[in-house]
Scaffold this motif. Structure first.
Motif, PDB file in Angstrom:
ATOM      1  N   GLY A   1      19.645   7.886  27.129  1.00 33.83           N
ATOM      2  CA  GLY A   1      18.423   7.805  28.097  1.00 33.83           C
ATOM      3  C   GLY A   1      17.136   8.782  27.497  1.00 33.83           C
ATOM      4  O   GLY A   1      15.903   8.616  27.577  1.00 33.83           O
TER       5      GLY A   1
ATOM      6  N   PHE B   1      15.265   7.342  25.126  1.00 39.15           N
ATOM      7  CA  PHE B   1      14.282   6.259  25.560  1.00 39.15           C
ATOM      8  C   PHE B   1      13.099   7.191  26.193  1.00 39.15           C
ATOM      9  O   PHE B   1      11.962   6.577  25.847  1.00 39.15           O
ATOM     10  CB  PHE B   1      15.277   5.470  26.618  1.00 39.15           C
ATOM     11  CG  PHE B   1      14.425   4.292  27.244  1.00 39.15           C
ATOM     12  CD1 PHE B   1      14.187   3.411  26.660  1.00 39.15           C
ATOM     13  CD2 PHE B   1      13.771   4.556  28.469  1.00 39.15           C
ATOM     14  CE1 PHE B   1      13.486   2.283  27.143  1.00 39.15           C
ATOM     15  CE2 PHE B   1      12.782   3.651  28.903  1.00 39.15           C
ATOM     16  CZ  PHE B   1      13.011   2.184  28.227  1.00 39.15           C
ATOM     17  N   ILE B   2      13.511   8.210  26.812  1.00 38.13           N
ATOM     18  CA  ILE B   2      12.444   8.673  27.542  1.00 38.13           C
ATOM     19  C   ILE B   2      11.553   9.530  26.799  1.00 38.13           C
ATOM     20  O   ILE B   2      10.162   9.333  26.759  1.00 38.13           O
ATOM     21  CB  ILE B   2      13.112   9.670  28.678  1.00 38.13           C
ATOM     22  CG1 ILE B   2      13.557   8.810  29.593  1.00 38.13           C
ATOM     23  CG2 ILE B   2      11.668  10.502  29.276  1.00 38.13           C
ATOM     24  CD1 ILE B   2      14.676   9.707  30.595  1.00 38.13           C
ATOM     25  N   SER B   3      12.154  10.038  25.691  1.00 34.89           N
ATOM     26  CA  SER B   3      11.323  10.882  24.640  1.00 34.89           C
ATOM     27  C   SER B   3      10.319   9.897  23.927  1.00 34.89           C
ATOM     28  O   SER B   3       9.030  10.185  23.800  1.00 34.89           O
ATOM     29  CB  SER B   3      12.215  11.490  23.758  1.00 34.89           C
ATOM     30  OG  SER B   3      13.333  12.294  24.087  1.00 34.89           O
TER      31      SER B   3
ATOM     32  N   ALA C   1       9.359   6.823  25.023  1.00 36.12           N
ATOM     33  CA  ALA C   1       8.225   6.246  25.978  1.00 36.12           C
ATOM     34  C   ALA C   1       7.230   7.460  26.066  1.00 36.12           C
ATOM     35  O   ALA C   1       6.091   6.921  26.243  1.00 36.12           O
ATOM     36  CB  ALA C   1       8.980   6.129  27.062  1.00 36.12           C
ATOM     37  N   SER C   2       7.523   8.591  26.209  1.00 37.68           N
ATOM     38  CA  SER C   2       6.362   9.717  26.496  1.00 37.68           C
ATOM     39  C   SER C   2       5.568   9.666  25.277  1.00 37.68           C
ATOM     40  O   SER C   2       4.570  10.540  25.552  1.00 37.68           O
ATOM     41  CB  SER C   2       7.116  10.756  26.838  1.00 37.68           C
ATOM     42  OG  SER C   2       7.867  11.286  25.965  1.00 37.68           O
TER      43      SER C   2
ATOM     44  N   HIS D   1      17.242   2.478  22.005  1.00 41.08           N
ATOM     45  CA  HIS D   1      16.668   3.144  23.031  1.00 41.08           C
ATOM     46  C   HIS D   1      15.029   3.496  22.474  1.00 41.08           C
ATOM     47  O   HIS D   1      14.122   3.696  23.298  1.00 41.08           O
ATOM     48  CB  HIS D   1      17.498   4.186  23.373  1.00 41.08           C
ATOM     49  CG  HIS D   1      18.715   3.776  24.070  1.00 41.08           C
ATOM     50  ND1 HIS D   1      19.666   3.136  23.125  1.00 41.08           N
ATOM     51  CD2 HIS D   1      19.228   3.546  25.257  1.00 41.08           C
ATOM     52  CE1 HIS D   1      20.809   2.968  23.919  1.00 41.08           C
ATOM     53  NE2 HIS D   1      20.500   2.987  25.108  1.00 41.08           N
TER      54      HIS D   1
ATOM     55  N   TYR E   1      12.364   0.481  22.365  1.00 39.46           N
ATOM     56  CA  TYR E   1      12.079  -0.043  23.655  1.00 39.46           C
ATOM     57  C   TYR E   1      11.508   0.766  24.459  1.00 39.46           C
ATOM     58  O   TYR E   1      10.383   0.604  25.149  1.00 39.46           O
ATOM     59  CB  TYR E   1      13.114  -0.688  24.280  1.00 39.46           C
ATOM     60  CG  TYR E   1      13.608  -2.035  23.720  1.00 39.46           C
ATOM     61  CD1 TYR E   1      12.707  -2.988  23.697  1.00 39.46           C
ATOM     62  CD2 TYR E   1      15.027  -2.464  23.498  1.00 39.46           C
ATOM     63  CE1 TYR E   1      12.988  -4.196  23.213  1.00 39.46           C
ATOM     64  CE2 TYR E   1      15.165  -3.546  22.930  1.00 39.46           C
ATOM     65  CZ  TYR E   1      14.676  -4.591  22.930  1.00 39.46           C
ATOM     66  OH  TYR E   1      14.837  -5.910  22.352  1.00 39.46           O
ATOM     67  N   GLY E   2      11.713   2.342  24.238  1.00 39.96           N
ATOM     68  CA  GLY E   2      11.009   3.310  24.945  1.00 39.96           C
ATOM     69  C   GLY E   2       9.820   3.451  24.287  1.00 39.96           C
ATOM     70  O   GLY E   2       8.800   3.457  25.401  1.00 39.96           O
TER      71      GLY E   2
ATOM     72  N   GLY F   1       6.064   2.986  26.257  1.00 40.97           N
ATOM     73  CA  GLY F   1       5.065   4.066  26.331  1.00 40.97           C
ATOM     74  C   GLY F   1       3.833   3.393  25.859  1.00 40.97           C
ATOM     75  O   GLY F   1       2.783   3.520  26.406  1.00 40.97           O
TER      76      GLY F   1
END
Lengths: 76, 314
Positions: A7, A10-12, A14-15, B149, B152-153, B157
Motif C-alpha cells: 500500500g 502504491f501511495i508513494s 501515486a503521489s 502497486h 497502478y499507483g 496519480g
C-alpha cells in the motif's frame, strides 16, 4: 504487514505526479535548482528517497520477522 | 484460339503454384526463431517511422486523411493531453491525440497491448541495449519492489494530476525523451535537455533500462500508455467472446521456466502445478516467451475465450 508495504508503494507512486506539479508549479516558489527546468527533477529525488525509505522499512521488517521467528523457535 | 486460352490457363496455374510455393517458403522462413526476432525488430523500426519525426508517417497520414492539423512531434501521440481535456470538452473534438488514444484503446481491447510489444521504439531501445550488458550487472527490480502497486499507483496519480494543469508529465515521459534524443542531440541542441529530462534519461536508459533484467523497467513501473493498454486488455478478455490473447497449452508446457527468464516484463511465472502462467497486468505480447519455448506451448491466438482468463490478483 506486507500488505501495508505494498500500500505504501502504491501511495508513494501515486503521489509522484502530484509532487511534480506541486514542486514545480507556479506557486511552489521553486526557482529551479539547475535552471528553468519546468520539469520534475525534485520528483525524481523524492522518488529515490521514498524508494530508499521503502527498502529500509522492508529490511527492518524482515529483521524483525526473523527475530520473532527465532524467539518463537526458542520458546517452542 | 482454344489452344491459346488453354496455354494461358496453364501458364496462370503454373505461376499461381509458384506463387503459393513462394508464400509457403516465406511463411516457413519467417516462422524460424531467428526470423521472428528480425520480424520483431522490424516492427519497432516501423513504430519509429510511424511516430517519430522527421518521418512521423502516422501523423502525416492522419493529417492528410482527416484534414486535421498536426505537428510532427511525439506530443501529438500523447495519452495525457486527452485526459487533461476531459473537463474543457476538447476530448470530444476530432484531433490527433484523441484519435491516437481511441485506436490504441481499440487495438488493446480486441488484440491486446500489441503497441507495446510490437511497435513502441522507446521500450524496445532499452530492451535491446540491455542485451549488451552481462546478466550479472543487472538488477531484477521485481524481486525488491511490488511492480504492480507502483505501476497502478503511478498511473492513478498521472491521470488525476492531469486535471491540475501544466505540462509537467513531459518531464518524466520516455517517449518525449526519446524524441529529444533523436531530433535535438544530432543537431547539437543539447540545451533542449533540461535537468529533469536528464534525470529521466538516466533513469529510463540506465537504472531502469540497461541495468535492469529484461531492460523494460521503465515500461513496468512508469509507462501510463502500457498500463492503460493492460487494463483494457484484461477488460477485453473478460467481456469479449472472441479476443486476441496469449494462450498456454497446458498439456504441452513442461514447466521448464525458460519463458520466465526471457520475458522482459517479468510477466511469466510457473504455478504450483508446474505450468507457465501469464500475468495479464504486465504482459506486452512481445512473444519472446513463445519464441524461446522449447515445447511450443505458448502462442498468440485470436479465438473464443475459454472461460474466465487467469488474471493474477495483486
Amino acid at each position: 504487514m506486507c500488505r501495508n508495504f505494498k500500500g505504501l508503494a502504491f501511495i508513494s507512486a501515486a503521489s509522484l505526479p502530484f509532487l511534480a506539479n506541486w514542486l514545480n508549479g507556479p506557486n511552489s516558489g521553486c526557482t529551479g535548482i539547475c535552471g528553468s527546468c519546468g520539469g520534475s527533477c525534485l520528483t525524481w529525488i523524492a522518488a529515490c528517497c521514498s524508494l530508499l525509505i521503502y527498502r529500509i522499512n522492508a529490511s527492518l521488517f524482515k529483521k524483525y520477522k526473523n527475530k520473532l521467528q527465532e524467539k518463537e523457535g526458542k520458546e517452542g | 484460339m482454344q489452344r491459346v486460352i488453354k496455354t494461358m490457363i496453364e501458364n496462370f496455374k503454373r505461376k499461381t503454384h509458384c506463387f503459393i510455393q513462394l508464400m509457403e517458403y516465406c511463411r516457413k522462413t519467417l516462422d524460424r526463431p531467428a526470423s521472428r526476432s528480425i520480424k520483431r525488430l522490424l516492427g519497432y523500426v516501423l513504430g519509429f517511422l510511424l511516430f517519430y519525426a522527421p518521418f512521423a508517417l502516422f501523423h502525416r497520414a492522419a493529417a492528410c486523411l482527416l484534414n486535421i492539423e498536426s505537428n510532427l512531434t511525439i506530443h501529438s501521440f500523447c495519452l495525457r493531453v486527452p485526459t487533461a481535456h476531459l473537463l474543457d470538452g476538447k476530448i470530444f473534438q476530432l484531433n490527433l491525440p484523441v484519435i491516437s488514444l481511441f485506436l490504441l484503446s481499440l487495438s488493446a481491447f480486441f488484440l491486446g497491448p500489441i503497441f507495446c510489444g510490437k511497435l513502441c521504439p522507446a521500450g524496445a531501445l532499452t530492451e535491446y541495449l540491455s542485451m549488451l550488458v552481462p546478466e550479472k550487472y543487472k538488477i531484477s527490480w521485481a524481486d525488491h519492489i511490488p511492480v504492480l502497486h507502483v505501476r497502478y499507483g503511478f498511473f492513478l496519480g498521472f491521470i488525476l494530476s492531469s486535471f491540475l494543469g501544466g505540462h509537467l508529465a513531459c518531464a518524466y515521459c520516455n517517449f518525449y525523451t526519446f524524441d529529444l534524443l533523436i531530433n535535438y542531440i544530432p543537431f547539437g541542441q543539447i540545451t533542449a535537455f533540461s535537468s529533469s529530462m536528464l534525470l529521466t534519461l538516466i533513469l529510463w536508459i540506465l537504472i531502469l533500462g540497461v541495468f535492469t533484467k529484461g531492460g523494460r523497467g521503465y515500461c513496468s513501473f512508469f509507462c501510463p500508455v502500457g498500463t492503460l493498454q493492460n487494463i483494457i486488455y484484461i477488460l477485453g478478455s473478460r467481456i469479449l467472446p472472441i479476443h486476441g490473447r496469449l494462450s498456454i497449452i497446458r498439456t504441452r508446457c513442461n514447466g521448464c521456466g525458460l519463458c520466465l527468464l526471457k520475458c522482459p516484463m517479468n510477466a511469466m511465472s510457473v504455478n504450483d502445478n508446474g505450468i507457465a502462467e501469464q500475468n495479464m497486468h504486465l504482459c506486452i505480447l512481445c512473444m519472446n516467451c513463445a519464441d524461446k519455448c522449447p515445447s511450443k506451448a505458448i502462442r498468440y491466438t485470436i479465438g473464443k475465450n475459454e472461460g474466465q482468463p487467469d488474471v493474477q490478483k495483486f
